[in-house]
Design an enzyme around this catalytic site. Structure first.
Site, PDB file in Angstrom:
ATOM      1  N   ASP A 487      -1.073   8.370  -2.594  1.00  0.00           N
ATOM      2  CA  ASP A 487      -1.537   8.734  -3.939  1.00  0.00           C
ATOM      3  C   ASP A 487      -2.556   9.862  -3.921  1.00  0.00           C
ATOM      4  O   ASP A 487      -2.843  10.464  -4.951  1.00  0.00           O
ATOM      5  CB  ASP A 487      -2.242   7.528  -4.577  1.00  0.00           C
ATOM      6  CG  ASP A 487      -1.273   6.547  -5.160  1.00  0.00           C
ATOM      7  OD1 ASP A 487      -0.234   6.984  -5.668  1.00  0.00           O
ATOM      8  OD2 ASP A 487      -1.553   5.337  -5.095  1.00  0.00           O
TER       9      ASP A 487
HETATM   10  C1  BGC Z   1      -7.147   5.281  -4.113  1.00  0.00           C
HETATM   11  C2  BGC Z   1      -5.791   4.981  -3.639  1.00  0.00           C
HETATM   12  C3  BGC Z   1      -5.042   4.309  -4.734  1.00  0.00           C
HETATM   13  C4  BGC Z   1      -5.101   5.120  -6.016  1.00  0.00           C
HETATM   14  C5  BGC Z   1      -4.460   4.354  -7.133  1.00  0.00           C
HETATM   15  C6  BGC Z   1      -7.069   6.115  -5.342  1.00  0.00           C
HETATM   16  O1  BGC Z   1      -8.336   6.421  -5.783  1.00  0.00           O
HETATM   17  O2  BGC Z   1      -7.837   5.930  -3.094  1.00  0.00           O
HETATM   18  O3  BGC Z   1      -5.836   4.178  -2.503  1.00  0.00           O
HETATM   19  O4  BGC Z   1      -3.706   4.186  -4.387  1.00  0.00           O
HETATM   20  O5  BGC Z   1      -6.399   5.436  -6.343  1.00  0.00           O
HETATM   21  O6  BGC Z   1      -4.521   4.933  -8.371  1.00  0.00           O
HETATM   22  C1  NOJ Z   2      -2.701   2.135  -2.870  1.00  0.00           C
HETATM   23  C2  NOJ Z   2      -1.574   2.203  -3.833  1.00  0.00           C
HETATM   24  O1  NOJ Z   2      -1.462   1.000  -4.517  1.00  0.00           O
HETATM   25  C3  NOJ Z   2      -0.282   2.523  -3.132  1.00  0.00           C
HETATM   26  O2  NOJ Z   2       0.741   2.666  -4.070  1.00  0.00           O
HETATM   27  C4  NOJ Z   2      -0.431   3.753  -2.307  1.00  0.00           C
HETATM   28  O3  NOJ Z   2       0.781   3.968  -1.624  1.00  0.00           O
HETATM   29  C5  NOJ Z   2      -1.586   3.655  -1.346  1.00  0.00           C
HETATM   30  N1  NOJ Z   2      -2.777   3.299  -2.048  1.00  0.00           N
HETATM   31  C6  NOJ Z   2      -1.824   4.935  -0.570  1.00  0.00           C
HETATM   32  O4  NOJ Z   2      -2.368   5.924  -1.361  1.00  0.00           O
END
Ligand code: BGC
Ligand code: NOJ
Length: 834
Positions: A487
């Site tokens: 993400d």
């Molecule tokens: C986090 C990620 C997460 C994402 C979800 C980010 O700020 O670091 O781990 O998947 O937010 O929206």
């Molecule tokens: C948490 C999110 O829920 C997941 O969808 C994503 O793949 C990981 N973070 C890595 O960014």
């Protein structure tokens, strides 16, 4: 240092001191009514949706830690001394303390001045309520005169509004108190047709529903004035902060024991039957009465608890293993499976790191969560698949999340995460492999929840594949969109405004930035489609006209092999797979970079898709091993495998959130546990069982129990992240419970390392284990058949099946076809490795 121990026979983790490094939590409920509960009774409850139907209030990020919960106070009326039997919130030093977290229940026991107390919290199956069963025992040697107070703080339903809209909320709180029951009915007079109730099995000496009356001015939950005085105010809330507190007087002779039950519940009424008498403003309480009468009786509460335990025995019984490693056994048999159910239920919504407000059910998350859950309750996985696919966009893309209460795509979070659709293919395929239920492909499912857009689910999968094919970039790799699995790799974002969301802010058109990760995932998805396509063309039942031609399975194998060629051309860096191309067409995850030279994700996903495994040199033979060696050299630490190296030392506008984190944390070179099992699976595919299992053990929470003071999070569940080597706190975990880590580790250990893998045609057993193991045994219930599996490893190798005997008959290969003659309701499988 440990703060407790595993009681595997009881399937419990036992916490032996209350001051754990962080609150160590558990979940109550497994269907619609849920609660979070910490080892000191902190937490909150909600019905279905942690944001929109929050029953009780909880204050995140507070000091002292963990404020708000299911609180009890015991007061010795002779001395005036009072304490919390769960330690919080009074934090009076207890003479004894023990918290037992089990599957769907938590019991907290303690002793103070000779008064023993034990409280068991759980949600009966099929009910929208939680029971607190309090047992008090007088071991003081003399008669005691006690007061027991309960205390919860009601949330005004929408947790976000509750925490922000005070100008309205301070004026709307309403309650009713009848007999021993406190009813919370804020907004019931207008558009809500649901209320909460908090009941007690005993005659009350008093009650309170006004928070400040209970606590006293400017006091905290640690020293409520009412408890100090031993006298309730019998207060009725009008606005402000409604709470529920019962006061029960308990006289206990020396040695005497008494059980007191509290019930917190959620109830809906039909719109035209909300009030009793009709036309009044008084809640019609009939609907809640039956459950109350039932569960306020200890025999019924005990029975419901036994049923919950039996339910979990049944669910966990779908797969039980006995290996030489106790950490593997307890994670597979108990905790990892349990965590898979919790992630399936919660997605990423409510934990002690997820506020329950911000995030609904993730599209990619839920599709992955069901990989570790589908064998337990396939019907629920089926329902989830249909819900998810009904939020899919017509162009094959996906809303990134949906709200569990409405099951509608969440516009605030939007779409354009270009990996999302491919995960649906993996989820559906896993469901069919487990169940053999091909009918799901014929289910008519809407797009974007719009009536009259229905097509068979199979066409949704076709559109998922098409989505990627229509979005290729300059190197013919898939365009990344907002982000892919990571993400935080936001290559089209270019955000310069503080506080702006990297996930939802308007992106550049995004016609250049490409993802090698999506390319690998696409190959994997095409391989799954190939299998589905072969079967679907024969089995198709649906007569609905479809927009998409039924392509032959060759269509998918061709698409996969074209993408493989592209990956070898543009995605291979010589020693490992590259990660992406940015908006300027520059490579990322390559020796050409100074930071972010190598990333874990493409190594995992590309090898899982079979790249670099085959013998033909032209197709990259040996490259899988090369890439995995690079992972071992550059990314592996004793605490797990880091996401990338070197970490980004500064914020890069063209990379986005990934470079916003300080080095070593989260996506910036943290040990992002979700991705580690992909490497375990890849190591299994190249046959290196010792290495695969070593990686498995490094992040196995049970194997890390001894370093709990460093790890900090619960030793019985996976955390999303462990700080990487660049961090000041290398080895410290964060974001426990809700992570794809749960499902993927379960898949890696059970399907790749132990090698018990459901396929479209039957159960395949092909272990890749540590060479030191003599073997292992397992019981797996698969499509209604119980397989008793015994694997022996006389030559102490990692991989290789010499002989498979099924019910006394030797079979060819290691796939036990479901239609094989030898497959009866009980099947004995003897496997000799060699
Ligand atoms: C986090 C990620 C997460 C994402 C979800 C980010 O700020 O670091 O781990 O998947 O937010 O929206
Ligand atoms: C948490 C999110 O829920 C997941 O969808 C994503 O793949 C990981 N973070 C890595 O960014």
């Amino acid at each position: 240092m440990k703060f407790g121990y595993f009681d595997d026979a009881q399937r419990e983790y036992v916490i032996t001191r209350p001051d754990t490094p962080l609150p160590w939590i558990n979940y109550l409920g497994c269907e619609a009514y849920f609660g979070l509960i910490s080892n000191t009774a902190g937490g909150y409850s909600f019905y279905k949706d942690a944001r929109l139907r929050r029953l009780t209030r909880y204050r995140y990020n507070n000091s002292p830690l963990d404020m708000g919960g299911r609180y009890l106070y015991i007061r010795d009326n002779n001395t005036g001394k009072y304490w919390s039997p769960t330690w919080m919130p009074t934090r009076v030093n207890l003479d004894e303390y023990e918290c037992r977290h089990g599957q769907g229940y938590t019991s907290i026991a303690s002793k103070f001045n000779g008064i023993k107390s034990s409280t068991r919290y759980f949600v009966p199956l099929g009910e929208s309520l939680e029971i607190w069963q309090v047992t008090l025992t007088n071991e003081s040697g003399s008669n005691v005169d006690l007061s027991l107070f309960s205390a919860i703080e009601f949330c005004l339903w929408d947790a976000n509004d509750d925490a922000t809209n005070f100008q309205r909320n301070y004026s709307i709180g309403q309650v009713e108190v009848v007999d021993e029951v406190i009813y919370h009915k804020t907004e019931y007079r207008e558009r809500r047709d649901h209320f909460a109730y908090f009941a007690c099995s005993e005659k009350l000496a008093g009650f309170d529903t006004i928070r400040e009356d209970f606590l006293g001015a400017y006091r905290g939950w640690n020293e409520p004035a009412v408890v100090e005085n031993g006298e309730s105010c019998n207060s009725f809330a009008n606005g402000w902060q409604p709470i529920g507190s019962h006061h029960v007087k308990v006289q206990l002779k020396a040695g005497e024991q008494r059980q007191i039950i509290f019930i917190l519940g959620y109830q809906e009424n039909p719109k035209d039957d909300k009030f009793d008498p009709p036309g009044s403003q008084i809640i019609n309480k009939k609907s809640a009465k039956k459950a109350l009468e039932k569960y306020l009786q200890p025999v019924n509460a005990n029975k419901a608890f036994d049923e919950l335990r039996d339910y979990w025995t049944m669910l966990l019984g779908k797969l039980q293993v006995t290996t030489p490693d106790e950490h593997t056994n307890r994670m597979v048999n108990i905790w990892n499976a349990y965590q898979c159910m919790v992630t399936f239920n919660m997605s990423r919504s409510a934990s002690y790191f997820e506020s329950g407000i911000g995030r609904g059910m993730g599209f990619r998350d839920s599709n992955q969560d069901l990989l570790g859950f589908v064998h337990m309750i396939p019907e629920r996985a089926r329902e989830r698949i249909l819900d998810l696919s009904a939020t899919q966009l017509k162009n094959g893309g996906a809303f990134h999340q949906y709200q569990p209460l409405t099951k509608r795509g969440n516009n605030d979070v939007g779409s354009g995460f270009n990996d999302d659709p491919a995960w649906l293919v993996l989820g559906v395929s896993a469901y069919i492999k487990e169940t053999g239920d091909w009918s799901i492909l014929d289910e008519l499912v809407q797009y974007e929840n719009e009536p009259e857009t229905e097509t068979p689910l199979y066409e949704h999968l076709q559109r998922s594949i098409q989505y990627t094919l229509e979005r290729l970039g300059p190197n013919n790799l898939p365009l990344i969109g907002r982000a892919d699995w990571n993400d935080c790799l936001n290559l089209n974002c270019f955000s310069e405004t503080p506080g702006q969301s990297f996930q939802t802010t308007t992106n550049k058109e995004g016609k250049v930035a490409e993802s090698v990760f999506i390319a690998g995932l696409f190959v994997l998805a095409c391989q799954e489609m190939e299998g589905l396509a072969e079967h679907y063309s024969e089995s198709r039942q649906s007569t609905v006209e479809t927009t998409f031609d039924l392509q032959p399975s060759a269509f998918y194998s061709n698409a996969a092999s074209e993408m493989e060629t592209t990956i070898w051309k543009a995605g291979w860096d010589g020693d490992w797979f590259r990660r992406a191309y940015d908006d300027f067409g520059h490579v990322l995850g390559s020796k050409e970079n100074t930071e972010g030279q190598i990333f874990i994700e493409p190594q995992g996903i590309c090898i899982m898709a079979g790249l670099g495994l085959d013998a033909a040199p032209s197709s990259g033979s040996g490259n899988a091993v090369k890439a995995l060696d690079a992972v071992a050299e550059y990314l592996a630490t004793p605490h797990g495998i880091m996401l990338q190296q070197p970490a980004f030392s500064q914020y890069y506008l063209h990379l986005g959130e990934i470079s916003s984190y300080p080095p070593g944390y989260k996506e910036n070179a943290g040990i992002f546990c979700h991705t580690n099992p992909w490497i375990m699976i890849a190591e299994s595919l190249v046959g290196r069982g010792d290495q695969a299992f070593d990686y498995y053990t490094r992040i196995n929470p049970s194997a890390r129990e001894e370093i709990s003071e460093l790890h900090k999070c619960e030793p019985y569940v996976y955390a999303q992240m462990i700080a990487g080597k660049d961090a000041a706190t290398h080895g410290e975990a964060k974001n426990s419970w809700l992570s794809g880590t749960a499902a993927w580790n379960y898949v890696a250990i059970t399907q790749s390392i132990l090698g018990i893998q459901p396929t479209l045609d039957g159960l395949e057993i092909n272990p890749v284990i540590p060479s030191t193991w003599d073997g292992f045994s397992a019981t797996r219930i698969y499509r209604g058949v119980t397989y008793h599996i015994r694997v022996t490893n006389p030559k102490h190798i990692c991989k290789g099946v010499e002989k498979v005997i099924v019910n006394g008959k030797q079979i060819e290969g290691s796939l036990i076809r479901v239609d094989a003659d030898a497959v009866t309701s009980e099947v004995n499988v003897e496997i000799t490795m060699g």
